[in-house]
Enzyme design. Structure first.
Site, PDB file in Angstrom:
ATOM      1  N   ARG A   1       1.087  -1.335  -0.219  1.00 24.34           N
ATOM      2  CA  ARG A   1      -0.071   0.419   0.130  1.00 24.34           C
ATOM      3  C   ARG A   1       0.624   1.081  -0.255  1.00 24.34           C
ATOM      4  O   ARG A   1       2.105   1.532   0.071  1.00 24.34           O
ATOM      5  CB  ARG A   1      -0.791   0.383   1.519  1.00 24.34           C
ATOM      6  CG  ARG A   1      -2.021  -0.872   1.027  1.00 24.34           C
ATOM      7  CD  ARG A   1      -2.672  -0.359   0.152  1.00 24.34           C
ATOM      8  NE  ARG A   1      -4.016  -1.301   0.290  1.00 24.34           N
ATOM      9  CZ  ARG A   1      -4.228  -2.521  -1.123  1.00 24.34           C
ATOM     10  NH1 ARG A   1      -3.093  -2.762  -1.661  1.00 24.34           N
ATOM     11  NH2 ARG A   1      -5.674  -3.219  -0.426  1.00 24.34           N
TER      12      ARG A   1
ATOM     13  N   HIS B   1      -1.167   0.167  -9.529  1.00 26.81           N
ATOM     14  CA  HIS B   1      -2.607  -0.595  -8.416  1.00 26.81           C
ATOM     15  C   HIS B   1      -2.823  -2.492  -9.157  1.00 26.81           C
ATOM     16  O   HIS B   1      -3.373  -2.258  -9.643  1.00 26.81           O
ATOM     17  CB  HIS B   1      -3.096   0.128  -7.721  1.00 26.81           C
ATOM     18  CG  HIS B   1      -3.662  -0.919  -6.436  1.00 26.81           C
ATOM     19  ND1 HIS B   1      -3.886   0.148  -5.202  1.00 26.81           N
ATOM     20  CD2 HIS B   1      -3.587  -1.783  -6.070  1.00 26.81           C
ATOM     21  CE1 HIS B   1      -4.196  -0.829  -4.488  1.00 26.81           C
ATOM     22  NE2 HIS B   1      -3.897  -2.347  -4.701  1.00 26.81           N
TER      23      HIS B   1
HETATM   24  P1  NDP Z   1      -1.434 -11.457   4.874  1.00 28.24           P
HETATM   25  O1  NDP Z   1      -2.137 -11.065   6.857  1.00 28.24           O
HETATM   26  O2  NDP Z   1      -1.359 -12.978   4.186  1.00 28.24           O
HETATM   27  O3  NDP Z   1      -0.221 -11.158   5.450  1.00 28.24           O
HETATM   28  C1  NDP Z   1       0.892 -10.123   5.621  1.00 28.24           C
HETATM   29  C2  NDP Z   1       2.138 -10.733   6.466  1.00 28.24           C
HETATM   30  O4  NDP Z   1       2.894  -9.750   7.142  1.00 28.24           O
HETATM   31  C3  NDP Z   1       2.555 -11.475   7.433  1.00 28.24           C
HETATM   32  O5  NDP Z   1       3.284 -12.372   7.323  1.00 28.24           O
HETATM   33  C4  NDP Z   1       2.738 -10.531   8.597  1.00 28.24           C
HETATM   34  O6  NDP Z   1       2.905 -11.577   9.753  1.00 28.24           O
HETATM   35  C5  NDP Z   1       3.120  -9.856   8.399  1.00 28.24           C
HETATM   36  N1  NDP Z   1       2.953  -8.091   9.850  1.00 28.24           N
HETATM   37  C6  NDP Z   1       2.136  -7.575  10.046  1.00 28.24           C
HETATM   38  N2  NDP Z   1       1.949  -6.733  10.406  1.00 28.24           N
HETATM   39  C7  NDP Z   1       3.482  -6.695  11.063  1.00 28.24           C
HETATM   40  C8  NDP Z   1       4.793  -5.786  11.896  1.00 28.24           C
HETATM   41  N3  NDP Z   1       4.257  -4.514  12.458  1.00 28.24           N
HETATM   42  N4  NDP Z   1       5.888  -6.428  11.059  1.00 28.24           N
HETATM   43  C9  NDP Z   1       6.205  -7.665  11.198  1.00 28.24           C
HETATM   44  N5  NDP Z   1       5.162  -8.355  10.101  1.00 28.24           N
HETATM   45  C10 NDP Z   1       4.313  -8.186   9.301  1.00 28.24           C
HETATM   46  O7  NDP Z   1      -1.979 -11.265   3.624  1.00 28.24           O
HETATM   47  P2  NDP Z   1      -1.704 -10.999   2.315  1.00 28.24           P
HETATM   48  O8  NDP Z   1      -0.042 -11.677   1.981  1.00 28.24           O
HETATM   49  O9  NDP Z   1      -2.481 -11.353   1.820  1.00 28.24           O
HETATM   50  O10 NDP Z   1      -1.634  -9.272   2.139  1.00 28.24           O
HETATM   51  C11 NDP Z   1      -1.179  -8.450   2.061  1.00 28.24           C
HETATM   52  C12 NDP Z   1      -0.834  -6.900   1.332  1.00 28.24           C
HETATM   53  O11 NDP Z   1      -1.060  -6.492   0.492  1.00 28.24           O
HETATM   54  C13 NDP Z   1      -2.587  -6.367   1.755  1.00 28.24           C
HETATM   55  O12 NDP Z   1      -3.170  -6.288   3.173  1.00 28.24           O
HETATM   56  C14 NDP Z   1      -2.895  -5.825   1.405  1.00 28.24           C
HETATM   57  O13 NDP Z   1      -2.516  -4.012   1.297  1.00 28.24           O
HETATM   58  C15 NDP Z   1      -1.446  -6.274  -0.171  1.00 28.24           C
HETATM   59  N6  NDP Z   1      -1.775  -6.097  -1.457  1.00 28.24           N
HETATM   60  C16 NDP Z   1      -1.721  -5.793  -2.204  1.00 28.24           C
HETATM   61  C17 NDP Z   1      -2.311  -5.761  -3.683  1.00 28.24           C
HETATM   62  C18 NDP Z   1      -1.995  -4.684  -4.818  1.00 28.24           C
HETATM   63  O14 NDP Z   1      -2.563  -5.178  -5.812  1.00 28.24           O
HETATM   64  N7  NDP Z   1      -1.218  -4.435  -4.863  1.00 28.24           N
HETATM   65  C19 NDP Z   1      -2.927  -7.305  -3.825  1.00 28.24           C
HETATM   66  C20 NDP Z   1      -3.066  -7.794  -2.700  1.00 28.24           C
HETATM   67  C21 NDP Z   1      -3.112  -7.260  -1.866  1.00 28.24           C
HETATM   68  P3  NDP Z   1       2.046 -12.767  11.038  1.00 28.24           P
HETATM   69  O15 NDP Z   1       2.308 -13.664   9.680  1.00 28.24           O
HETATM   70  O16 NDP Z   1       2.839 -13.385  12.228  1.00 28.24           O
HETATM   71  O17 NDP Z   1       0.914 -12.178  10.868  1.00 28.24           O
END
Ligand code: NDP
Length: 314
Positions: A229, A277
């Site tokens: 994002r 995007h």
């Molecule tokens: P998930 O919730 O599956 O994965 C998020 C990951 O980030 C997890 O491993 C989580 O850790 C980690 N994380 C979250 N907060 C922290 C932190 N403070 N410090 C370290 N690690 C952290 O989400 P997705 O993979 O499904 O999606 C991720 C993001 O990608 C979405 O929220 C979206 O904004 C973006 N996105 C963008 C798209 C685009 O078209 N450009 C399309 C799809 C998604 P843990 O596993 O330990 O909780």
């Protein structure tokens, strides 16, 4: 008489809202599908689908129980003040979408390593000039946010011969990927990431995480890919780090303001590659199956899937 099955879509991007509405009508013709604000009988609505909702939209639905995000990101839904506390929020977790994202990030990385933008420019200028290049085996890709999508990206990179590291909030064990977790291990993770891929969710903790201090921990000349994002990136820190050579370039798919305004300095920057995007498109036909599962879980009582932890923010 049994109430008609009904889904209302709240999404100001008309193209996206219509694409989803058409797909739902095709899959469950017996459902009534409406698009806010051209909808009616809001008291009867318990289940909505949403993406970047119009401010105040949720407050018009007094019996709202579930908001199903039409994407993987949910920040705009969770930060909408009209979202009642007891409402369940779900998100899209979909293999085809994850693979689309991974393909795109790999393409960006190979394009950078094989200097395709340099050759593109040379062709425009009719220049015939060789360049050396870096191979996957010589490159460490660091996946910042090794969750559902990050893991698929990481695994595709491993298949393509890269050294891969990943960082998450909690501990992970993934074959072929060296993992780090928590703020204590963040700098160690950053220290080897020649290509840094951000695919974190946008939360209070991760807003502005792509900043000067983080870039300074990367190997000199690292390449940044942000497909998460726009709010993750501190834009002026990126410009400074590109200027100093700490970063060699950046590929950005997401921006604080979308569409990126015409006068924005990123457009004309020779080290920044911009996409609108478009890293992955959710595929309504495939993604709706789990949305429907959640719809029936609400109607008949059952477990929801792909539920967002509203406190954690993703
Ligand atoms: P998930 O919730 O599956 O994965 C998020 C990951 O980030 C997890 O491993 C989580 O850790 C980690 N994380 C979250 N907060 C922290 C932190 N403070 N410090 C370290 N690690 C952290 O989400 P997705 O993979 O499904 O999606 C991720 C993001 O990608 C979405 O929220 C979206 O904004 C973006 N996105 C963008 C798209 C685009 O078209 N450009 C399309 C799809 C998604 P843990 O596993 O330990 O909780």
């Amino acid at each position: 008489m049994k109430a008609k099955d009904k889904i209302t879509i709240i999404c100001p991007i008309k193209r996206f809202a219509n694409e989803w509405a058409d797909s739902i009508r095709k899959q469950v013709p017996e459902f009534e599908v409406q698009i806010y604000p051209d909808d009616s009988d809001r008291e009867s609505v318990e289940f909505v689908m949403a993406f970047d909702p119009q401010p105040g939209a949720f407050a018009h639905f007094p019996n709202l129980k579930v908001v199903a995000s039409m994407g993987a990101g949910v920040r705009a839904i969770l930060t909408e003040p009209g979202l009642p506390e007891n409402v369940t929020v779900t998100k899209i977790v979909q293999p085809m979408h994850q693979r689309d994202m991974a393909d795109f990030v790999l393409a960006l990385t190979l394009s950078h390593l094989r200097k395709l933008p340099v050759f593109f420019k040379q062709q425009q200028e009719k220049v015939w000039k060789h360049h050396s290049f870096q191979r996957p085996e010589e490159t460490t890709a660091g996946i910042m946010g090794i969750g559902a999508i990050g893991r698929v990206i990481g695994e595709l990179f491993v298949k393509n011969g890269f050294k891969v590291t990943g960082w998450s909030r909690t501990e992970k064990k993934i074959a072929g990927i060296q993992t780090f977790y928590g703020n204590d291990q963040r700098n160690e993770f950053l220290s080897t990431a020649q290509v840094l891929v951000c695919i974190l969710p946008l939360t209070d903790e991760t807003t502005g995480i792509l900043n000067k201090e983080v870039f300074a921990h990367l190997p000199k000349g690292a390449y940044l890919i942000n497909v998460a994002r726009g709010g993750h990136l501190v834009e002026k820190d990126l410009l400074e780090s590109l200027e100093s050579g700490q970063l060699s370039g950046a590929a950005l798919d997401v921006f604080s303001e979308e569409p990126l305004p015409a006068g924005h300095p990123f457009w004309a920057h020779e080290k920044i590659f911009i996409t609108p995007h478009n890293a992955g498109n959710t595929h309504p036909e495939a993604a709706f199956k789990k949305v429907l599962q959640n719809y029936y879980a609400l109607k008949n009582g059952g477990e929801f899937v792909d539920v967002v932890d509203r406190k954690r923010g993703y």
